[in-house]
Motif scaffolding. Structure first.
Motif, PDB file in Angstrom:
ATOM      1  N   SER A  61       0.837  -1.195   0.000  1.00 47.39           N
ATOM      2  CA  SER A  61       0.000   0.000   0.000  1.00 47.39           C
ATOM      3  C   SER A  61       0.874   1.250   0.000  1.00 47.39           C
ATOM      4  CB  SER A  61      -0.920   0.000   1.224  1.00 47.39           C
ATOM      5  OG  SER A  61      -1.824  -1.072   1.155  1.00 47.39           O
ATOM      6  N   GLU A  62       0.538   2.168  -0.871  1.00 48.47           N
ATOM      7  CA  GLU A  62       1.284   3.417  -1.001  1.00 48.47           C
ATOM      8  C   GLU A  62       1.460   4.107   0.349  1.00 48.47           C
ATOM      9  OE1 GLU A  62       0.896   7.210  -3.942  1.00 48.47           O
ATOM     10  OE2 GLU A  62      -0.909   6.657  -2.846  1.00 48.47           O
ATOM     11  N   CYS A  63       2.670   4.603   0.608  1.00 45.99           N
ATOM     12  CA  CYS A  63       2.958   5.381   1.811  1.00 45.99           C
ATOM     13  C   CYS A  63       3.898   6.497   1.404  1.00 45.99           C
ATOM     14  CB  CYS A  63       3.581   4.500   2.892  1.00 45.99           C
ATOM     15  SG  CYS A  63       4.050   5.411   4.378  1.00 45.99           S
ATOM     16  N   LEU A  64       3.345   7.655   1.108  1.00 49.31           N
ATOM     17  CA  LEU A  64       4.171   8.773   0.652  1.00 49.31           C
ATOM     18  C   LEU A  64       5.241   9.115   1.673  1.00 49.31           C
ATOM     19  CD1 LEU A  64       4.614  11.084  -1.480  1.00 49.31           C
ATOM     20  CD2 LEU A  64       3.124  12.475  -0.025  1.00 49.31           C
ATOM     21  N   THR A  65       4.859   9.181   2.935  1.00 51.10           N
ATOM     22  CA  THR A  65       5.821   9.583   3.960  1.00 51.10           C
ATOM     23  C   THR A  65       6.955   8.578   4.104  1.00 51.10           C
ATOM     24  OG1 THR A  65       4.326   8.597   5.599  1.00 51.10           O
ATOM     25  CG2 THR A  65       4.180  10.979   5.269  1.00 51.10           C
ATOM     26  N   GLY A  66       6.638   7.294   4.025  1.00 57.26           N
ATOM     27  CA  GLY A  66       7.671   6.281   4.192  1.00 57.26           C
ATOM     28  C   GLY A  66       8.394   5.922   2.917  1.00 57.26           C
ATOM     29  N   ASP A  67       7.658   5.731   1.821  1.00 56.54           N
ATOM     30  CA  ASP A  67       8.254   5.291   0.560  1.00 56.54           C
ATOM     31  C   ASP A  67       9.093   6.383  -0.092  1.00 56.54           C
ATOM     32  OD1 ASP A  67       6.836   2.950   0.958  1.00 56.54           O
ATOM     33  OD2 ASP A  67       5.270   3.435  -0.501  1.00 56.54           O
ATOM     34  N   GLY A  92       8.536 -12.276  -9.920  1.00 57.97           N
ATOM     35  CA  GLY A  92       7.178 -12.101  -9.422  1.00 57.97           C
ATOM     36  C   GLY A  92       6.691 -10.672  -9.605  1.00 57.97           C
ATOM     37  N   TYR A  93       5.797 -10.256  -8.724  1.00 56.37           N
ATOM     38  CA  TYR A  93       5.078  -9.001  -8.925  1.00 56.37           C
ATOM     39  C   TYR A  93       4.925  -8.259  -7.598  1.00 56.37           C
ATOM     40  CZ  TYR A  93       3.735 -11.677 -13.040  1.00 56.37           C
ATOM     41  OH  TYR A  93       3.764 -12.461 -14.179  1.00 56.37           O
ATOM     42  N   LEU A  94       5.163  -6.971  -7.641  1.00 59.00           N
ATOM     43  CA  LEU A  94       4.818  -6.097  -6.533  1.00 59.00           C
ATOM     44  C   LEU A  94       3.670  -5.219  -7.007  1.00 59.00           C
ATOM     45  CD1 LEU A  94       6.995  -4.329  -3.971  1.00 59.00           C
ATOM     46  CD2 LEU A  94       5.353  -2.945  -5.246  1.00 59.00           C
ATOM     47  N   LEU A  95       2.521  -5.337  -6.355  1.00 63.24           N
ATOM     48  CA  LEU A  95       1.384  -4.489  -6.692  1.00 63.24           C
ATOM     49  C   LEU A  95       1.446  -3.247  -5.811  1.00 63.24           C
ATOM     50  CD1 LEU A  95      -1.539  -7.046  -7.107  1.00 63.24           C
ATOM     51  CD2 LEU A  95       0.322  -6.457  -8.681  1.00 63.24           C
ATOM     52  N   TYR A  96       1.662  -2.094  -6.430  1.00 62.90           N
ATOM     53  CA  TYR A  96       1.755  -0.837  -5.688  1.00 62.90           C
ATOM     54  C   TYR A  96       0.361  -0.212  -5.693  1.00 62.90           C
ATOM     55  CZ  TYR A  96       3.899   3.264  -3.639  1.00 62.90           C
ATOM     56  OH  TYR A  96       4.255   4.273  -2.763  1.00 62.90           O
ATOM     57  N   LEU A  97      -0.312  -0.318  -4.551  1.00 62.90           N
ATOM     58  CA  LEU A  97      -1.721   0.029  -4.443  1.00 62.90           C
ATOM     59  C   LEU A  97      -1.880   1.406  -3.809  1.00 62.90           C
ATOM     60  CD1 LEU A  97      -2.908  -3.447  -3.122  1.00 62.90           C
ATOM     61  CD2 LEU A  97      -2.903  -2.635  -5.494  1.00 62.90           C
ATOM     62  N   ARG A  98      -2.715   2.233  -4.421  1.00 67.61           N
ATOM     63  CA  ARG A  98      -2.894   3.614  -3.970  1.00 67.61           C
ATOM     64  C   ARG A  98      -3.856   3.646  -2.780  1.00 67.61           C
ATOM     65  NH1 ARG A  98      -0.830   6.584  -8.182  1.00 67.61           N
ATOM     66  NH2 ARG A  98      -0.363   8.062  -6.515  1.00 67.61           N
ATOM     67  N   GLN A  99      -3.362   3.171  -1.639  1.00 68.18           N
ATOM     68  CA  GLN A  99      -4.178   3.010  -0.431  1.00 68.18           C
ATOM     69  C   GLN A  99      -3.466   3.667   0.751  1.00 68.18           C
ATOM     70  OE1 GLN A  99      -4.159  -1.282  -0.401  1.00 68.18           O
ATOM     71  NE2 GLN A  99      -6.110  -1.417  -1.467  1.00 68.18           N
ATOM     72  N   GLU A 100      -3.174   4.937   0.593  1.00 69.43           N
ATOM     73  CA  GLU A 100      -2.429   5.672   1.623  1.00 69.43           C
ATOM     74  C   GLU A 100      -3.103   5.523   2.989  1.00 69.43           C
ATOM     75  OE1 GLU A 100       0.727   7.749   2.863  1.00 69.43           O
ATOM     76  OE2 GLU A 100       0.362   7.894   0.699  1.00 69.43           O
ATOM     77  N   GLY A 101      -2.278   5.292   4.012  1.00 69.42           N
ATOM     78  CA  GLY A 101      -2.798   5.216   5.366  1.00 69.42           C
ATOM     79  C   GLY A 101      -3.748   4.071   5.600  1.00 69.42           C
ATOM     80  N   ARG A 102      -3.467   2.903   5.026  1.00 69.70           N
ATOM     81  CA  ARG A 102      -4.367   1.746   5.098  1.00 69.70           C
ATOM     82  C   ARG A 102      -5.759   2.109   4.595  1.00 69.70           C
ATOM     83  NH1 ARG A 102      -1.933   1.463  10.132  1.00 69.70           N
ATOM     84  NH2 ARG A 102      -3.914   1.990  11.151  1.00 69.70           N
ATOM     85  N   GLY A 103      -5.796   2.966   3.584  1.00 67.06           N
ATOM     86  CA  GLY A 103      -7.051   3.271   2.908  1.00 67.06           C
ATOM     87  C   GLY A 103      -7.754   4.534   3.356  1.00 67.06           C
ATOM     88  N   ILE A 104      -7.182   5.291   4.324  1.00 73.03           N
ATOM     89  CA  ILE A 104      -7.880   6.490   4.813  1.00 73.03           C
ATOM     90  C   ILE A 104      -7.430   7.763   4.114  1.00 73.03           C
ATOM     91  CG2 ILE A 104      -8.283   5.430   7.064  1.00 73.03           C
ATOM     92  CD1 ILE A 104      -6.096   7.258   8.213  1.00 73.03           C
ATOM     93  N   GLY A 105      -6.331   7.710   3.362  1.00 71.66           N
ATOM     94  CA  GLY A 105      -5.854   8.883   2.648  1.00 71.66           C
ATOM     95  C   GLY A 105      -4.751   9.617   3.390  1.00 71.66           C
ATOM     96  N   ASN A 126      -7.103   6.331  14.479  1.00 72.30           N
ATOM     97  CA  ASN A 126      -8.096   6.198  13.409  1.00 72.30           C
ATOM     98  C   ASN A 126      -9.508   6.181  13.982  1.00 72.30           C
ATOM     99  OD1 ASN A 126      -5.890   5.948  11.717  1.00 72.30           O
ATOM    100  ND2 ASN A 126      -6.642   4.137  10.672  1.00 72.30           N
ATOM    101  N   ALA A 127      -9.704   5.423  15.056  1.00 72.89           N
ATOM    102  CA  ALA A 127     -11.030   5.332  15.666  1.00 72.89           C
ATOM    103  C   ALA A 127     -11.489   6.692  16.182  1.00 72.89           C
ATOM    104  CB  ALA A 127     -11.011   4.305  16.797  1.00 72.89           C
ATOM    105  N   ALA A 128     -10.572   7.461  16.769  1.00 74.68           N
ATOM    106  CA  ALA A 128     -10.931   8.782  17.289  1.00 74.68           C
ATOM    107  C   ALA A 128     -11.371   9.724  16.174  1.00 74.68           C
ATOM    108  CB  ALA A 128      -9.746   9.373  18.050  1.00 74.68           C
ATOM    109  N   LEU A 129     -10.876   9.496  14.973  1.00 74.86           N
ATOM    110  CA  LEU A 129     -11.253  10.311  13.812  1.00 74.86           C
ATOM    111  C   LEU A 129     -12.484   9.762  13.104  1.00 74.86           C
ATOM    112  CD1 LEU A 129      -7.672  10.920  12.377  1.00 74.86           C
ATOM    113  CD2 LEU A 129      -9.149  12.656  13.433  1.00 74.86           C
ATOM    114  N   GLY A 130     -13.059   8.684  13.634  1.00 71.18           N
ATOM    115  CA  GLY A 130     -14.225   8.077  12.988  1.00 71.18           C
ATOM    116  C   GLY A 130     -13.870   7.298  11.738  1.00 71.18           C
ATOM    117  N   GLY A 135      -9.045   0.252   6.137  1.00 70.31           N
ATOM    118  CA  GLY A 135     -10.108   0.380   5.149  1.00 70.31           C
ATOM    119  C   GLY A 135      -9.766  -0.196   3.786  1.00 70.31           C
ATOM    120  N   ARG A 136      -8.740  -1.025   3.718  1.00 68.13           N
ATOM    121  CA  ARG A 136      -8.287  -1.504   2.411  1.00 68.13           C
ATOM    122  C   ARG A 136      -9.153  -2.640   1.873  1.00 68.13           C
ATOM    123  NH1 ARG A 136      -2.023  -2.269   3.948  1.00 68.13           N
ATOM    124  NH2 ARG A 136      -3.063  -3.039   5.829  1.00 68.13           N
TER     125      ARG A 136
END
Length: 212
Positions: A61-67, A92-105, A126-130, A135-136
């Motif tokens: 999953s994409e991670c701008l801050t880390g990657d 093999g294959y690495l699927l680079y998925l646009r799911q920043e923050g485990r899907g929260i953006g 995450n829970a405190a932010l609703g 969310g992936r």
């Protein structure tokens, strides 16, 4: 088993990859038509996958801050680097998925970071932010693998939810192969939270003896 719509390969292009530690490898990037979530996910084809063999596959999953920026608050960048080399060595294959923050953006992820600075762990923030803990959805990943002609695969992951979702989507997984644990003083709380969150028992086993 869930029925998923068909996706097709849109473009394939050769791209040399270079990492900050000097590691380099030539890869092929594949784009797709018809992905269920409408996002611009990429498949990174590494090594020379043999259709007669079982490829090694990583869903990253994409991670701008880390990657990109090398943030030490997570282990995403080191996991990406590790995965590329291990997959290239085997094919093999690495699927680079646009799911920043485990899907929260990205913005929501940074909001969660702010709450973590007040003492919450990544899941509680995450829970405190609703927002969901994770969310992936991997429907698009299953579509990509089918479009690439991948049958059975070995999944490079510490997260059993990835394997479970892929199997539910009709993707045969022969084995789940653990990644390394990339612990730093900055990401210990994050890694501990993953042990007790959705990362599952395998991550717990990996961390035993490595994080006090």
């Amino acid at each position: 088993m869930s029925e998923i719509p068909e996706a097709t390969v849109r473009t394939r292009v050769r791209v040399p990859l270079r990492f900050g530690d000097g590691y380099s490898v030539d890869a092929e990037l594949a784009t797709f038509h018809g992905l269920a979530d409408g996002l611009e996910h990429l498949a990174v084809v590494l090594g020379d996958p043999d259709p007669a063999e079982t490829p090694l596959v990583r869903l990253h999953s994409e991670c701008l801050t880390g990657d990109v920026f090398g943030s030490a608050r997570c282990d995403c960048g080191p996991q990406l680097r590790e995965a590329v080399e291990r997959i290239a060595a085997r094919g093999g294959y690495l699927l680079y998925l646009r799911q920043e923050g485990r899907g929260i953006g990205l913005y929501n992820k940074l909001d969660a970071y702010a709450l973590q600075e007040q003492g919450l762990d990544t899941y509680a923030a995450n829970a405190a932010l609703g927002l969901p803990e994770d969310g992936r959805d991997y429907t698009a990943a299953a579509q990509m693998l089918t479009a690439l002609g991948v049958g059975s695969l070995d999944l490079l992951s510490n997260n059993p939810d990835k394997a479970a979702q892929l199997r539910d989507l009709g993707v045969p997984i022969r084995d789940r192969v653990p990644t390394g644990v990339h612990a730093t003083p900055h990401n210990l709380r994050y890694l501990r939270a993953k042990v007790h969150g959705t990362a599952g028992s395998l991550a717990h086993d990996l961390l035993q003896g490595r994080i006090a």
